[in-house]
Design a protein around this motif. Structure first.
Motif, PDB file in Angstrom:
ATOM      1  N   LEU A  37      88.365  49.186  34.475  1.00  0.00           N
ATOM      2  CA  LEU A  37      87.003  48.649  34.475  1.00  0.00           C
ATOM      3  C   LEU A  37      87.032  47.172  34.822  1.00  0.00           C
ATOM      4  CD1 LEU A  37      85.290  50.144  31.281  1.00  0.00           C
ATOM      5  CD2 LEU A  37      84.510  50.413  33.632  1.00  0.00           C
ATOM      6  N   HIS A  38      86.071  46.749  35.630  1.00  0.00           N
ATOM      7  CA  HIS A  38      85.819  45.331  35.884  1.00  0.00           C
ATOM      8  C   HIS A  38      84.375  45.079  35.461  1.00  0.00           C
ATOM      9  CE1 HIS A  38      89.497  44.484  38.280  1.00  0.00           C
ATOM     10  NE2 HIS A  38      89.409  45.786  38.525  1.00  0.00           N
ATOM     11  N   VAL A  39      84.186  44.301  34.414  1.00  0.00           N
ATOM     12  CA  VAL A  39      82.861  44.113  33.823  1.00  0.00           C
ATOM     13  C   VAL A  39      82.306  42.752  34.227  1.00  0.00           C
ATOM     14  CG1 VAL A  39      81.514  44.089  31.698  1.00  0.00           C
ATOM     15  CG2 VAL A  39      83.547  45.546  31.866  1.00  0.00           C
ATOM     16  N   SER A  40      81.088  42.773  34.764  1.00  0.00           N
ATOM     17  CA  SER A  40      80.362  41.537  35.059  1.00  0.00           C
ATOM     18  C   SER A  40      79.334  41.336  33.946  1.00  0.00           C
ATOM     19  CB  SER A  40      79.663  41.626  36.422  1.00  0.00           C
ATOM     20  OG  SER A  40      80.614  41.753  37.465  1.00  0.00           O
ATOM     21  N   ALA A  41      79.574  40.352  33.101  1.00  0.00           N
ATOM     22  CA  ALA A  41      78.691  40.114  31.954  1.00  0.00           C
ATOM     23  C   ALA A  41      77.529  39.220  32.374  1.00  0.00           C
ATOM     24  CB  ALA A  41      79.478  39.464  30.820  1.00  0.00           C
TER      25      ALA A  41
ATOM     26  N   LEU B 186      82.277  43.791  24.641  1.00  0.00           N
ATOM     27  CA  LEU B 186      83.060  44.865  24.035  1.00  0.00           C
ATOM     28  C   LEU B 186      83.148  46.056  24.983  1.00  0.00           C
ATOM     29  CD1 LEU B 186      81.537  44.992  20.418  1.00  0.00           C
ATOM     30  CD2 LEU B 186      83.670  43.891  21.095  1.00  0.00           C
ATOM     31  N   VAL B 187      84.316  46.665  25.014  1.00  0.00           N
ATOM     32  CA  VAL B 187      84.478  47.992  25.607  1.00  0.00           C
ATOM     33  C   VAL B 187      84.857  48.904  24.454  1.00  0.00           C
ATOM     34  CG1 VAL B 187      85.793  49.420  27.180  1.00  0.00           C
ATOM     35  CG2 VAL B 187      85.117  47.123  27.876  1.00  0.00           C
ATOM     36  N   ASP B 188      83.944  49.806  24.133  1.00  0.00           N
ATOM     37  CA  ASP B 188      84.028  50.561  22.884  1.00  0.00           C
ATOM     38  C   ASP B 188      84.033  49.546  21.736  1.00  0.00           C
ATOM     39  OD1 ASP B 188      84.013  52.978  24.280  1.00  0.00           O
ATOM     40  OD2 ASP B 188      86.176  52.897  24.589  1.00  0.00           O
ATOM     41  N   ASP B 189      85.055  49.516  20.898  1.00  0.00           N
ATOM     42  CA  ASP B 189      85.098  48.534  19.810  1.00  0.00           C
ATOM     43  C   ASP B 189      86.113  47.430  20.082  1.00  0.00           C
ATOM     44  OD1 ASP B 189      83.171  49.834  18.270  1.00  0.00           O
ATOM     45  OD2 ASP B 189      84.645  51.216  17.449  1.00  0.00           O
ATOM     46  N   ARG B 190      86.560  47.305  21.331  1.00  0.00           N
ATOM     47  CA  ARG B 190      87.591  46.334  21.676  1.00  0.00           C
ATOM     48  C   ARG B 190      86.965  45.167  22.422  1.00  0.00           C
ATOM     49  NH1 ARG B 190      91.774  47.068  26.256  1.00  0.00           N
ATOM     50  NH2 ARG B 190      90.646  49.024  26.496  1.00  0.00           N
TER      51      ARG B 190
ATOM     52  N   VAL C 204      90.090  45.849  32.776  1.00  0.00           N
ATOM     53  CA  VAL C 204      90.210  46.426  31.437  1.00  0.00           C
ATOM     54  C   VAL C 204      90.653  47.866  31.624  1.00  0.00           C
ATOM     55  CG1 VAL C 204      89.009  46.989  29.295  1.00  0.00           C
ATOM     56  CG2 VAL C 204      88.356  44.944  30.588  1.00  0.00           C
ATOM     57  N   PHE C 205      91.811  48.194  31.093  1.00  0.00           N
ATOM     58  CA  PHE C 205      92.362  49.538  31.266  1.00  0.00           C
ATOM     59  C   PHE C 205      91.970  50.399  30.067  1.00  0.00           C
ATOM     60  CE2 PHE C 205      95.131  46.731  33.705  1.00  0.00           C
ATOM     61  CZ  PHE C 205      95.095  47.355  34.941  1.00  0.00           C
ATOM     62  N   VAL C 206      91.461  51.585  30.370  1.00  0.00           N
ATOM     63  CA  VAL C 206      90.990  52.500  29.329  1.00  0.00           C
ATOM     64  C   VAL C 206      91.500  53.896  29.645  1.00  0.00           C
ATOM     65  CG1 VAL C 206      88.904  51.162  28.813  1.00  0.00           C
ATOM     66  CG2 VAL C 206      88.838  52.917  30.588  1.00  0.00           C
TER      67      VAL C 206
ATOM     68  N   ARG D 163      83.446  49.029  38.802  1.00  0.00           N
ATOM     69  CA  ARG D 163      82.860  47.738  38.442  1.00  0.00           C
ATOM     70  C   ARG D 163      81.520  47.990  37.754  1.00  0.00           C
ATOM     71  NH1 ARG D 163      83.784  42.636  39.333  1.00  0.00           N
ATOM     72  NH2 ARG D 163      85.502  43.141  40.743  1.00  0.00           N
ATOM     73  N   VAL D 164      81.319  47.354  36.614  1.00  0.00           N
ATOM     74  CA  VAL D 164      80.097  47.532  35.824  1.00  0.00           C
ATOM     75  C   VAL D 164      79.415  46.177  35.682  1.00  0.00           C
ATOM     76  CG1 VAL D 164      79.140  48.250  33.609  1.00  0.00           C
ATOM     77  CG2 VAL D 164      81.106  49.457  34.552  1.00  0.00           C
TER      78      VAL D 164
END
Length: 245
Positions: A59-63, A71-75, A83-85, A115-116
């Protein structure tokens, strides 16, 4: 060297998300090989990274601007970086400094990279002022409670007076001034019995009036101060309850 070794250990322990992150850093920081030994080591690490990335998702998150926590889940994670999930569905949540919330659910397969981009939910328009309480209801509650409490006190006083009358009548019956067989003794006895009955009734009704009056007072206070509405909003790890007066 240390981060590379950690990646290899986590890969052997099947801790795939951690291994993917560590081996990514390892390969990015390894200097260009200068001899055959370094070249073989470099190729082995790249092969390890390629193998583990086929078993995880990325995952690549654009905040959104102003994000205080991501957070990704609770992390908790950092924006931008990979971000590897594990394959499957994951919740991505961003919380703003003013309590704003952005959230997305993402379903990923092994080896997929996504990408999110998050955006804070639009803030709700300010609620219209709460409708004022009905003054007639408040006045009626206050008047009813005052009347009931006053009646309760008055009935208790009347009951006390009746008890005093009972005690006086009983005292006359036992002072020896009247013969038990006389009409006056019988009359005084009936008066004492009636006074005792009145005392019990007055005290009973007085207590009931005080209890009901207190209940009306409590209901009136609750009507005045209780929140007009309540909102329950879900959060990533629980719920938020908002009470509005």
């Amino acid at each position: 060297m240390a981060i590379c070794q950690l990646g290899v250990f986590d890969l052997r322990l099947d801790r795939l998300e951690e291994a993917a992150a560590e081996l990514t850093t390892c390969v990015a920081r390894m200097p260009a090989p200068t001899n055959d030994i370094e070249r073989r080591r470099y190729e082995v690490r790249r092969a390890d990274l390629a193998a583990v990335r086929q078993r995880v998702a990325e995952l690549h998150v654009s905040a959104p601007p102003g994000t205080a926590r991501l957070l990704v889940d609770d992390r908790e994670v950092s924006a931008g970086g990979p971000v590897f999930v594990a394959p499957g569905q994951h919740e991505v949540t961003a919380t703003g400094k003013q309590g704003q919330l952005a959230r997305a659910l993402v379903k990923l397969t092994a080896g997929e990279s996504r990408r999110v981009s998050l955006a804070f939910e639009a803030q709700k328009a300010a609620s219209a002022p709460a409708q004022a309480r009905n003054p007639w209801t408040i006045g009626a509650g206050a008047a009813a409670s005052a009347a009931l409490l006053g009646a309760g006190v008055g009935l208790h006083l009347a009951g006390d007076a009746a008890e005093s009358e009972t005690a006086a009548k009983v005292s006359r019956l036992s002072d020896g001034s009247m013969l038990p067989s006389s009409a006056q003794f019988r009359k005084t006895y009936d008066e004492a019995h009636a006074a005792n009955t009145r005392a019990g009734l007055f005290h009973g009704f007085g207590t009931a009036a005080l209890v009901v009056g207190a209940a009306v007072v409590a209901a009136t206070v609750v009507y005045v101060v209780w929140p007009r509405k309540a909102e329950i909003r879900t959060r990533g790890a629980g719920a938020e309850i908002k009470l509005v007066w």
